[in-house]
Design a protein around this motif. Sequence first.
Motif, PDB file in Angstrom:
ATOM      1  N   GLU A   3       0.840  -1.399  -0.139  1.00  0.00           N
ATOM      2  CA  GLU A   3       0.032   0.238   0.363  1.00  0.00           C
ATOM      3  C   GLU A   3       0.962   1.000  -0.038  1.00  0.00           C
ATOM      4  OE1 GLU A   3      -4.044   0.888   2.201  1.00  0.00           O
ATOM      5  OE2 GLU A   3      -1.844   1.124   3.589  1.00  0.00           O
ATOM      6  N   GLY A  18      -2.186   0.590   8.560  1.00  0.00           N
ATOM      7  CA  GLY A  18      -3.589   0.964   9.138  1.00  0.00           C
ATOM      8  C   GLY A  18      -3.536   2.505   8.805  1.00  0.00           C
ATOM      9  N   VAL A  19      -3.265   2.967   7.735  1.00  0.00           N
ATOM     10  CA  VAL A  19      -4.251   4.871   7.168  1.00  0.00           C
ATOM     11  C   VAL A  19      -4.044   4.508   5.650  1.00  0.00           C
ATOM     12  CG1 VAL A  19      -2.979   5.923   9.122  1.00  0.00           C
ATOM     13  CG2 VAL A  19      -1.389   5.587   6.761  1.00  0.00           C
ATOM     14  N   PHE A  20      -4.591   4.671   5.152  1.00  0.00           N
ATOM     15  CA  PHE A  20      -5.458   4.971   3.571  1.00  0.00           C
ATOM     16  C   PHE A  20      -4.810   6.187   4.066  1.00  0.00           C
ATOM     17  CE2 PHE A  20      -9.705   3.502   4.453  1.00  0.00           C
ATOM     18  CZ  PHE A  20      -9.699   2.272   4.757  1.00  0.00           C
ATOM     19  N   GLU A  22      -4.840   9.144   1.166  1.00  0.00           N
ATOM     20  CA  GLU A  22      -5.591   9.392  -0.492  1.00  0.00           C
ATOM     21  C   GLU A  22      -4.832  10.807  -1.344  1.00  0.00           C
ATOM     22  OE1 GLU A  22      -7.861   7.767  -1.171  1.00  0.00           O
ATOM     23  OE2 GLU A  22      -7.439   6.573  -0.061  1.00  0.00           O
ATOM     24  N   PRO A  42     -11.784   5.758  -0.268  1.00  0.00           N
ATOM     25  CA  PRO A  42     -10.857   4.448  -0.899  1.00  0.00           C
ATOM     26  C   PRO A  42     -12.187   3.293  -0.320  1.00  0.00           C
ATOM     27  CG  PRO A  42     -10.440   4.958   1.361  1.00  0.00           C
ATOM     28  CD  PRO A  42     -10.833   6.203   0.955  1.00  0.00           C
ATOM     29  N   SER A  44     -13.466   0.739  -0.272  1.00  0.00           N
ATOM     30  CA  SER A  44     -13.494  -0.269   0.748  1.00  0.00           C
ATOM     31  C   SER A  44     -13.636   0.600   2.308  1.00  0.00           C
ATOM     32  CB  SER A  44     -12.327  -1.054   1.446  1.00  0.00           C
ATOM     33  OG  SER A  44     -11.263  -0.246   2.035  1.00  0.00           O
ATOM     34  N   PHE A  45     -13.537   2.037   2.108  1.00  0.00           N
ATOM     35  CA  PHE A  45     -14.824   3.110   3.861  1.00  0.00           C
ATOM     36  C   PHE A  45     -15.842   2.823   3.487  1.00  0.00           C
ATOM     37  CE2 PHE A  45     -14.120   6.946   5.177  1.00  0.00           C
ATOM     38  CZ  PHE A  45     -14.567   7.060   6.666  1.00  0.00           C
ATOM     39  N   ARG A 107      -6.697   7.238   9.162  1.00  0.00           N
ATOM     40  CA  ARG A 107      -6.981   6.510   9.672  1.00  0.00           C
ATOM     41  C   ARG A 107      -8.447   5.649   9.345  1.00  0.00           C
ATOM     42  NH1 ARG A 107      -4.727   7.854  15.625  1.00  0.00           N
ATOM     43  NH2 ARG A 107      -2.245   8.006  15.248  1.00  0.00           N
ATOM     44  N   LYS A 108      -8.128   4.462   9.688  1.00  0.00           N
ATOM     45  CA  LYS A 108      -9.228   3.337   8.995  1.00  0.00           C
ATOM     46  C   LYS A 108     -10.959   3.237   9.545  1.00  0.00           C
ATOM     47  CE  LYS A 108      -6.600   0.734   5.911  1.00  0.00           C
ATOM     48  NZ  LYS A 108      -5.396  -0.233   5.660  1.00  0.00           N
ATOM     49  N   LYS A 109     -10.654   3.428  11.271  1.00  0.00           N
ATOM     50  CA  LYS A 109     -12.325   3.852  11.594  1.00  0.00           C
ATOM     51  C   LYS A 109     -12.566   5.438  12.120  1.00  0.00           C
ATOM     52  CE  LYS A 109     -13.833   1.835  15.622  1.00  0.00           C
ATOM     53  NZ  LYS A 109     -15.210   1.797  14.833  1.00  0.00           N
TER      54      LYS A 109
END
Length: 270
Positions: A3, A18-20, A22, A42, A44-45, A107-109
């Motif tokens: 990634e 653990g981060v996107f 962009e 993303p 998947s986000f 961050r992904k969450k």
Amino acid sequence: MAEAASAAPEAAFPIPSGVFAETVTEVKHYTDRLFKFRMTRPASFRFRSGEFVMIGLPNAEKPVYRAYSIASPAWDEELEFFSIKVPGGPLTEHLQKIRPGDTVLMRKKPTGTLVNDALLPGKRVYMFATGTGIAPFASLIRDPETYEKFEQVILCHTCREVAELKYGEELVAAFREDPLVGEFSDRLVHYTTVTREPYPRSWRITDAMENGQLFRDLGVDPISPEEDRGMICGSMAMLKDTKAILEKFGLVEGSNSEPGTFVVERAFVD
Ligand code: A2P
């Protein structure tokens, strides 16, 4: 690692796990204190309209992250944010210089309490924002789910200066023309006030709630727990004062696990 290698070739530091990472697609500066930016989303986000994420820049081994409400609705193919520029701020000092093509870390969450799920159903929802606190509501007013849950949406925005209302004015104008959500246009009221410049409504929203001016202007009864719901986003002092007023009207704070008649976002720092 794959990634990191593919996402941001120009980044000076490797993309943390653990981060996107962009790509910025648009930046617009409103005043010397305020700007918005949009970036790729993303695939998947997923998030609920009104939630926030942690945003950073790939400019250090250990990037600084700050909480940012996602200002775009859950259905949008890009992500939008509305930011303050804090002089000397560890993130915003750099973030305010981004341009299309630059990389932003996320961050992904996503998380947050300014979501429709945390409110009990009602007739009317008031969204109380000061300054950049309008961001989560920029997301929520563009989400059809908000209009499925509430007959009327009242977006209240208070800023120091008239120019700081511009983002919200553009937002509401675009919403009214939007083929996807414009059909809800007559159910959204945009109530703006300005505190440090001459303006037709030159007062804090909290004062207008307490002295009844807000309800006279809207032509509605004062807030009641039977019909009305509230959402609050602004500075710590504004959250505290607005919460106390809603509680005087009989509303009770809710959360994701226990929905109530108003909700507050506490994630943000001034
Ligand atoms: P004021 O100009 O009277 O301080 P800030 O940029 O400081 O967060 O302020 C944004 C807007 O929120 C300003 O119009 C400010 O009014 C208003 N504001 C600040 N504190 C409060 C509060 N405790 N309750 C309601 N509005 C507030």
